[in-house]
Write a protein that holds these residues in place. Structure first.
Motif, PDB file in Angstrom:
ATOM      1  N   VAL A   1       0.832  -1.206   0.000  1.00 39.88           N
ATOM      2  CA  VAL A   1       0.000   0.000   0.000  1.00 39.88           C
ATOM      3  C   VAL A   1       0.865   1.255   0.000  1.00 39.88           C
ATOM      4  N   ALA A   2       1.852   1.323   0.908  1.00 39.00           N
ATOM      5  CA  ALA A   2       2.716   2.500   0.998  1.00 39.00           C
ATOM      6  C   ALA A   2       3.559   2.672  -0.267  1.00 39.00           C
ATOM      7  N   GLY A   3       4.084   1.559  -0.782  1.00 41.05           N
ATOM      8  CA  GLY A   3       4.877   1.624  -2.003  1.00 41.05           C
ATOM      9  C   GLY A   3       4.054   2.085  -3.184  1.00 41.05           C
ATOM     10  N   SER A   4       2.816   1.619  -3.278  1.00 43.89           N
ATOM     11  CA  SER A   4       1.923   2.026  -4.357  1.00 43.89           C
ATOM     12  C   SER A   4       1.617   3.520  -4.267  1.00 43.89           C
TER      13      SER A   4
ATOM     14  N   VAL B   1       2.378   9.068  -6.443  1.00 43.77           N
ATOM     15  CA  VAL B   1       2.783  10.475  -6.318  1.00 43.77           C
ATOM     16  C   VAL B   1       3.904  10.799  -7.302  1.00 43.77           C
ATOM     17  N   LEU B   2       4.865   9.903  -7.418  1.00 41.00           N
ATOM     18  CA  LEU B   2       5.987  10.138  -8.328  1.00 41.00           C
ATOM     19  C   LEU B   2       5.534  10.170  -9.787  1.00 41.00           C
ATOM     20  N   CYS B   3       4.570   9.308 -10.128  1.00 35.69           N
ATOM     21  CA  CYS B   3       4.086   9.239 -11.513  1.00 35.69           C
ATOM     22  C   CYS B   3       3.131  10.382 -11.853  1.00 35.69           C
TER      23      CYS B   3
ATOM     24  N   TRP C   1      -5.677  -0.838  -6.200  1.00 37.37           N
ATOM     25  CA  TRP C   1      -6.716   0.168  -6.445  1.00 37.37           C
ATOM     26  C   TRP C   1      -6.128   1.578  -6.527  1.00 37.37           C
ATOM     27  N   ILE C   2      -5.104   1.860  -5.727  1.00 40.09           N
ATOM     28  CA  ILE C   2      -4.492   3.193  -5.715  1.00 40.09           C
ATOM     29  C   ILE C   2      -4.023   3.590  -7.115  1.00 40.09           C
ATOM     30  N   ASN C   3      -3.477   2.642  -7.856  1.00 35.84           N
ATOM     31  CA  ASN C   3      -2.985   2.917  -9.212  1.00 35.84           C
ATOM     32  C   ASN C   3      -3.861   2.257 -10.288  1.00 35.84           C
ATOM     33  N   ASN C   4      -5.138   2.075  -9.979  1.00 36.40           N
ATOM     34  CA  ASN C   4      -6.091   1.493 -10.941  1.00 36.40           C
ATOM     35  C   ASN C   4      -5.600   0.163 -11.513  1.00 36.40           C
ATOM     36  N   ASN C   5      -4.957  -0.611 -10.648  1.00 38.41           N
ATOM     37  CA  ASN C   5      -4.471  -1.946 -11.013  1.00 38.41           C
ATOM     38  C   ASN C   5      -3.406  -1.920 -12.113  1.00 38.41           C
ATOM     39  N   ALA C   6      -2.835  -0.733 -12.369  1.00 38.34           N
ATOM     40  CA  ALA C   6      -1.744  -0.616 -13.345  1.00 38.34           C
ATOM     41  C   ALA C   6      -0.410  -0.716 -12.616  1.00 38.34           C
ATOM     42  N   LEU C   7       0.650  -0.983 -13.361  1.00 40.96           N
ATOM     43  CA  LEU C   7       1.973  -1.094 -12.780  1.00 40.96           C
ATOM     44  C   LEU C   7       2.802   0.129 -13.165  1.00 40.96           C
ATOM     45  N   PRO C   8       2.905   1.099 -12.267  1.00 41.96           N
ATOM     46  CA  PRO C   8       3.697   2.290 -12.583  1.00 41.96           C
ATOM     47  C   PRO C   8       5.181   1.959 -12.674  1.00 41.96           C
ATOM     48  N   ILE C   9       5.861   2.585 -13.606  1.00 46.91           N
ATOM     49  CA  ILE C   9       7.298   2.357 -13.786  1.00 46.91           C
ATOM     50  C   ILE C   9       8.009   3.701 -13.800  1.00 46.91           C
ATOM     51  N   ILE C  10       8.939   3.875 -12.890  1.00 49.75           N
ATOM     52  CA  ILE C  10       9.710   5.113 -12.783  1.00 49.75           C
ATOM     53  C   ILE C  10      10.945   5.008 -13.671  1.00 49.75           C
ATOM     54  N   PRO C  11      11.292   6.048 -14.420  1.00 47.56           N
ATOM     55  CA  PRO C  11      12.494   5.997 -15.257  1.00 47.56           C
ATOM     56  C   PRO C  11      13.738   5.670 -14.438  1.00 47.56           C
ATOM     57  N   THR C  12      14.578   4.794 -14.956  1.00 49.91           N
ATOM     58  CA  THR C  12      15.780   4.368 -14.214  1.00 49.91           C
ATOM     59  C   THR C  12      16.776   5.505 -14.024  1.00 49.91           C
TER      60      THR C  12
ATOM     61  N   THR D   1       9.412  -0.071  -9.655  1.00 49.92           N
ATOM     62  CA  THR D   1       8.023  -0.417  -9.950  1.00 49.92           C
ATOM     63  C   THR D   1       7.502  -1.257  -8.787  1.00 49.92           C
ATOM     64  N   ILE D   2       6.354  -1.898  -9.000  1.00 50.19           N
ATOM     65  CA  ILE D   2       5.782  -2.682  -7.906  1.00 50.19           C
ATOM     66  C   ILE D   2       4.945  -3.825  -8.475  1.00 50.19           C
ATOM     67  N   ASN D   3       5.014  -4.943  -7.824  1.00 56.42           N
ATOM     68  CA  ASN D   3       4.105  -6.047  -8.116  1.00 56.42           C
ATOM     69  C   ASN D   3       3.257  -6.231  -6.864  1.00 56.42           C
ATOM     70  N   TYR D   4       1.997  -5.883  -6.971  1.00 50.55           N
ATOM     71  CA  TYR D   4       1.145  -5.810  -5.787  1.00 50.55           C
ATOM     72  C   TYR D   4       1.016  -7.137  -5.039  1.00 50.55           C
ATOM     73  N   GLN D   5       1.064  -8.235  -5.750  1.00 50.60           N
ATOM     74  CA  GLN D   5       0.819  -9.536  -5.135  1.00 50.60           C
ATOM     75  C   GLN D   5       2.077 -10.186  -4.562  1.00 50.60           C
TER      76      GLN D   5
END
Length: 366
Positions: free
Chosen positions: A97-100, A105-107, A166-177, A265-269
């Motif tokens: 939850v916190a990571g998402s 916010v970053l995205c 749910w916080i990211n609409n079930n999408a996987l945000p990816i921050i530029p490296t 990025t994050i994998n929720y599961q």
């Protein structure tokens, strides 16, 4: 000779009843095993990352690096256990939850941003607030509504990862490296030691300063030992229990920062899967009673790194990840048995028997 014997007996008795004996013994056992099985386990080498910066590599570096999140979580879990006599099994889900929230916010609404427009510190503060809110919810359930901790935290354990998605609409945000966000879970350019090691060290220093210069540790132990007596002495057990969950929330947010920074990025599961079990095991390995009361923060932190040492050792010898819980279950059984007062008393009696013949020989010689 009698004086020497008494000194030996007293030393052994103190050692046997010391909380540090269990994690130290476990650490020594792992060290000896790896020295015999594969001495190269302890090799450390200097290499370069993809950008050409110097980095240290090796199994020991991996233990310090990957054990950082667990050590941070062990800090909060120790306080919760000591105050409530229960454990929080939702920390893995709360990390999600916190990571998402941090990544959202970053995205800024764009799941594949070309640049990060929000300062990292703002995203981290949001993650801390979200994790503290989760901790506060658990704290209210336990301290106010008197729900058993493991049952109360089962709510977020079950729903947390869905909330994270749910916080990211079930999408996987990816921050530029190249955004620099990877520094928190990787390396600071020019410094070969992983950044999580410094973050964990900072957290450890902070908690030891807090315990040394405030009465937090005393209050937590008082509530854990006898809540009614603590209340009669002017303490507010409800607030203290609630506070420990909020502090654990802060620890979770720091661990989440490291986790999501490692891969941007994050994998929720799967993020932080089963890490709550390792955090609880670290507290137990530190010799702390899971029923609450007195605690030793240093033992819990050492226990966290011993757990990571065990995990790294098992991976080194190609143990399947699905089989890791079985090996850790064996450790739990040994801990429960060795921590039992009856076992410690029998070991102490055995030591006295071993020492008795020597005393008889000395008396005969006289």
């Amino acid at each position: 000779m009698t004086i020497e014997k008494n000194q030996d007996d007293n030393f052994f008795k103190k050692l046997l009843h010391s909380q540090m004996i269990i994690p130290i013994a476990a650490l020594l056992a792992l060290v000896v095993f790896n020295l015999i099985a594969d001495p190269s386990f302890f090799a450390i080498s200097m290499g370069q990352d993809s950008t050409g910066n110097p980095v240290l590599s090796g199994q020991l570096i991996s233990i310090l690096n990957n054990g950082s999140e667990l050590a941070i979580l062990a800090i909060g879990m120790t306080l919760v256990t000591a105050a409530t006599g229960g454990q929080d099994i939702s920390v893995g889900a709360t990390i999600a939850v916190a990571g998402s929230a941090m990544l959202a916010v970053l995205c800024g609404g764009n799941m594949r941003p070309e640049v990060v427009t929000t300062p990292f510190i703002v995203a981290f503060i949001v993650g801390v607030l979200v994790a503290m809110l989760c901790g506060a919810f658990n704290g209210v359930m336990v301290a106010v509504f008197k729900v058993q901790p493991m049952v109360a935290t089962l709510i977020l354990y079950t729903a947390g990862r869905s909330i994270a998605a749910w916080i990211n609409n079930n999408a996987l945000p990816i921050i530029p490296t190249d955004s620099g966000f990877g520094i928190f879970g990787g390396f600071i350019p020019g410094i070969p030691i992983p950044t999580p090691v410094f973050i964990a060290a900072a957290c450890i220093v902070v908690i030891f300063l807090v315990l040394k210069f405030t009465s937090l540790g005393l209050y937590v132990q008082s509530v854990g030992i006898n809540e009614r007596a603590a209340r009669l002495n002017g303490l507010n057990p409800t607030f203290i229990k609630w506070l420990t969950f909020v502090i654990l929330g802060v620890c979770v947010a720091v661990a989440a920062l490291i986790k999501v920074s490692r891969i941007s990025t994050i994998n929720y599961q799967t993020i932080a899967a089963d890490i709550e079990m390792d955090a609880i095991l670290a507290v137990a390995l530190g010799g702390n009673a899971l029923s609450g009361g007195k605690f030793n923060m240093g033992s819990s932190i050492l226990g966290a790194y011993v757990i990571q040492f065990l995990t790294t050792t098992l991976y080194k010898f190609n143990v399947a990840s699905a089989a890791l819980p079985a090996y850790k279950a064996v450790v739990v059984i040994l801990l429960v048995v060795l921590s039992a007062p009856i076992v410690r008393n029998k070991l102490s009696a055995l030591w006295k028997k071993i020492r008795s013949p020597k005393q008889t020989e000395v008396e005969v010689a006289k």
